[in-house]
Design an enzyme around this catalytic site. Structure first.
Site, PDB file in Angstrom:
ATOM      1  N   TRP A 102     -91.155   4.039  81.631  1.00 10.51           N
ATOM      2  CA  TRP A 102     -89.849   4.006  80.975  1.00 10.51           C
ATOM      3  C   TRP A 102     -88.834   3.238  81.800  1.00 10.51           C
ATOM      4  O   TRP A 102     -87.969   2.548  81.250  1.00 10.51           O
ATOM      5  CB  TRP A 102     -89.388   5.415  80.630  1.00 10.51           C
ATOM      6  CG  TRP A 102     -90.255   6.013  79.570  1.00 10.51           C
ATOM      7  CD1 TRP A 102     -91.156   7.026  79.708  1.00 10.51           C
ATOM      8  CD2 TRP A 102     -90.362   5.566  78.209  1.00 10.51           C
ATOM      9  NE1 TRP A 102     -91.801   7.245  78.509  1.00 10.51           N
ATOM     10  CE2 TRP A 102     -91.344   6.380  77.577  1.00 10.51           C
ATOM     11  CE3 TRP A 102     -89.725   4.580  77.469  1.00 10.51           C
ATOM     12  CZ2 TRP A 102     -91.691   6.220  76.241  1.00 10.51           C
ATOM     13  CZ3 TRP A 102     -90.078   4.424  76.134  1.00 10.51           C
ATOM     14  CH2 TRP A 102     -91.042   5.231  75.531  1.00 10.51           C
ATOM     15  N   ASP A 171     -81.508   7.933  82.433  1.00 12.60           N
ATOM     16  CA  ASP A 171     -82.266   8.222  81.220  1.00 12.60           C
ATOM     17  C   ASP A 171     -82.923   9.586  81.418  1.00 12.60           C
ATOM     18  O   ASP A 171     -83.981   9.693  82.035  1.00 12.60           O
ATOM     19  CB  ASP A 171     -83.318   7.141  80.983  1.00 12.60           C
ATOM     20  CG  ASP A 171     -84.240   7.465  79.811  1.00 12.60           C
ATOM     21  OD1 ASP A 171     -84.029   8.498  79.146  1.00 12.60           O
ATOM     22  OD2 ASP A 171     -85.185   6.684  79.578  1.00 12.60           O
ATOM     23  N   LYS A 195     -87.555  16.017  72.961  1.00  9.95           N
ATOM     24  CA  LYS A 195     -88.291  16.727  74.001  1.00  9.95           C
ATOM     25  C   LYS A 195     -87.660  18.100  74.273  1.00  9.95           C
ATOM     26  O   LYS A 195     -88.296  19.128  74.076  1.00  9.95           O
ATOM     27  CB  LYS A 195     -88.370  15.883  75.260  1.00  9.95           C
ATOM     28  CG  LYS A 195     -89.050  14.530  75.004  1.00  9.95           C
ATOM     29  CD  LYS A 195     -88.955  13.598  76.168  1.00  9.95           C
ATOM     30  CE  LYS A 195     -89.414  12.187  75.787  1.00  9.95           C
ATOM     31  NZ  LYS A 195     -90.823  12.090  75.405  1.00  9.95           N
TER      32      LYS A 195
END
Length: 359
Positions: A102, A171, A195
Site C-alpha cells: 500500500w 493511511d 476494515k
C-alpha cells in the site's frame, strides 16, 4: 442462522449486533416508514445520522475542533491522489516511507503530482520490518511525510509515531479504531471503511483545518478537502447507508469501552495467534517481533504444497478468507475489531489439529 468465522482483510467482519440492528431497521428506520437507503441525504434524518456518527468518532479518537472530519467516497486509493493535490501547496516535493504494497501504491500515485522522496524502504527485507527512523533520509523542504501505519498485506505495523517537521499524513485503513492514537500529532489521517469502520464505499479523512485551502487549481472538486469540509461532506450524495452503518459501529465501540478496551482485546487475540505460530515447527510468520501487526497476521506452512488442503479444510470448519494476498502467498488471518476472541481460538484449534495430522 449460524455465523461463520470471517478473517477477510476487507471488506471485513462487522459486529453481529450492528448487523442485527441494521436488519431490524432495514424497512422502517425509527418509524420513518422507509429505509435509510431510501432517504434524501438532505433530509433531517440523514443529516442527523451523519452528525451523530461524527460526534461519536470525535469522542472515540479525541478529535479536537481544529480538525475537520470528512466522510467521502472512492476508497483510500483515491486519497493517494487527494493527498498531494491538497497538501503540496507551493512546494514541489513530498516524503514517503515504503513499508509494503500500500505504501508502494501511494508512492506511485504521488509521483504523478510531486517529486517523491522515498525516505526509507523495507523492500530489501521483503517488507518484514519497519525501518528505524534514525535511518530515514528526510527531504529538506517536503510538503508532508506520508506513511502507512499498518500494511494489510505484509502484516507490519508501526507502534510509534514518526517525529517530523512536515505535516504527517497516515493511511490508517487497516489499523484505525483498533487502539488509541493521538490525532494531534497528524496533519491528515485517511482510511477506507471496510476494515474497522463499516462496509466498503465510505472513506474517512481527518485533516487539520489549517491545512485546508491549499489545493492545487488542478484538484477536482470531488477530491478537494476544503470543498468537502465547506459542504459537511455532502457536496454530492454521500454513501448514506455506509455512513449509517459506520455510526452503528462507532456506537458499538463506545459500548465495548472505547479504544483502550479494544486495544486490550486486540492485543490478547494477536498474542494468542502469534504464540500458536511461534510455538510450532509447522507454521511461520516472516515479520520481526517488534513490527508484527495486531490486525493482519500472515503465516506460511512448512510445506506449501499443503496450502490448498489447509484452505479447503479451514473453510469446511467454517474458517473463511484465510488465503494470503496473491502477491505474497501463504495464509493471512485478519483479526479486526469485529473478529471475536472465540473466532481466533477456533482458528488456533484448527491449526493445531491440522499440524498434528499433516506435520
Amino acid at each position: 442462522m449460524s455465523r461463520k468465522h470471517n478473517f477477510c482483510a476487507g471488506p471485513a467482519a462487522l459486529p453481529e449486533s450492528v448487523l442485527q440492528t441494521a436488519r431490524e431497521e432495514m424497512l422502517d428506520w425509527h418509524g420513518a416508514g422507509l429505509s435509510v437507503m431510501e432517504m434524501s441525504h438532505r433530509s433531517p434524518e440523514v443529516v442527523g445520522i451523519a452528525e451523530r456518527a461524527e460526534a461519536a468518532l470525535r469522542e472515540l479518537l479525541g478529535i479536537g475542533d481544529d480538525y475537520a472530519v470528512l466522510f467521502l467516497q472512492g476508497g483510500a486509493s483515491t486519497q493517494f491522489s487527494a493527498v498531494p493535490l491538497n497538501l503540496l501547496g507551493d512546494k514541489r516535493s513530498a516524503d514517503y516511507v515504503n513499508t509494503g504494497q500500500w505504501s508502494k501504491k501511494a508512492i506511485a500515485e504521488g509521483k504523478r503530482y510531486a517529486e517523491v522522496n522515498v525516505v526509507a524502504s523495507a523492500e530489501d527485507s521483503n517488507f518484514s520490518i519497519i525501518p528505524a527512523q534514525e535511518s530515514w533520509q528526510l527531504g529538506a523542504d517536503a510538503a508532508y511525510l506520508h506513511y502507512t501505519p499498518n500494511e494489510t498485506i505484509g502484516g507490519v505495523e508501526y507502534f510509534w509515531v514518526p517525529e517530523v517537521d512536515a505535516p504527517l499524513v497516515a493511511d490508517m485503513s487497516s489499523t484505525i479504531l483498533s487502539r488509541p492514537i493521538d490525532v494531534s500529532r497528524f496533519g491528515a489521517i485517511y482510511a477506507g471503511a471496510q476494515k474497522n469502520i463499516g462496509p466498503a464505499g465510505l472513506t474517512l479523512v481527518i485533516v487539520r483545518r489549517d491545512l485546508l485551502g491549499r489545493a492545487s487549481e488542478l484538484c477536482p472538486a470531488m477530491l478537494n478537502w476544503q470543498v468537502a469540509a465547506d459542504n459537511d461532506s455532502m457536496y454530492n450524495t454521500p454513501p448514506t447507508y455506509a455512513l449509517y452503518l459506520a455510526g452503528l459501529v462507532f456506537d458499538w465501540l463506545k459500548a465495548q469501552g472505547g479504544l483502550a478496551a479494544m486495544e486490550t482485546i486486540n492485543r490478547r487475540k494477536a498474542e494468542k495467534l502469534y504464540a500458536a505460530i511461534d510455538g510450532s515447527g509447522f507454521y511461520a510468520n516472516p515479520v520481526e517481533l517488534a513490527s508484527r501487526s495486531l490486525m493482519n497476521v500472515p503465516f506460511t506452512l512448512a510445506d506449501d504444497s499443503l496450502d490448498k488442503t489447509f484452505l479447503a479444510e479451514a473453510e469446511s470448519a467454517d474458517l473463511l478468507n484465510l488465503k494470503g494476498h496473491r502477491s505474497v502467498g501463504g495464509m493471512r488471518a485478519s483479526i479486526y475489531n469485529a473478529v471475536s476472541e472465540a473466532s481466533v481460538d477456533a482458528l488456533i484449534a484448527f491449526m493445531q489439529d491440522f499440524e498434528q495430522r499433516y506435520g
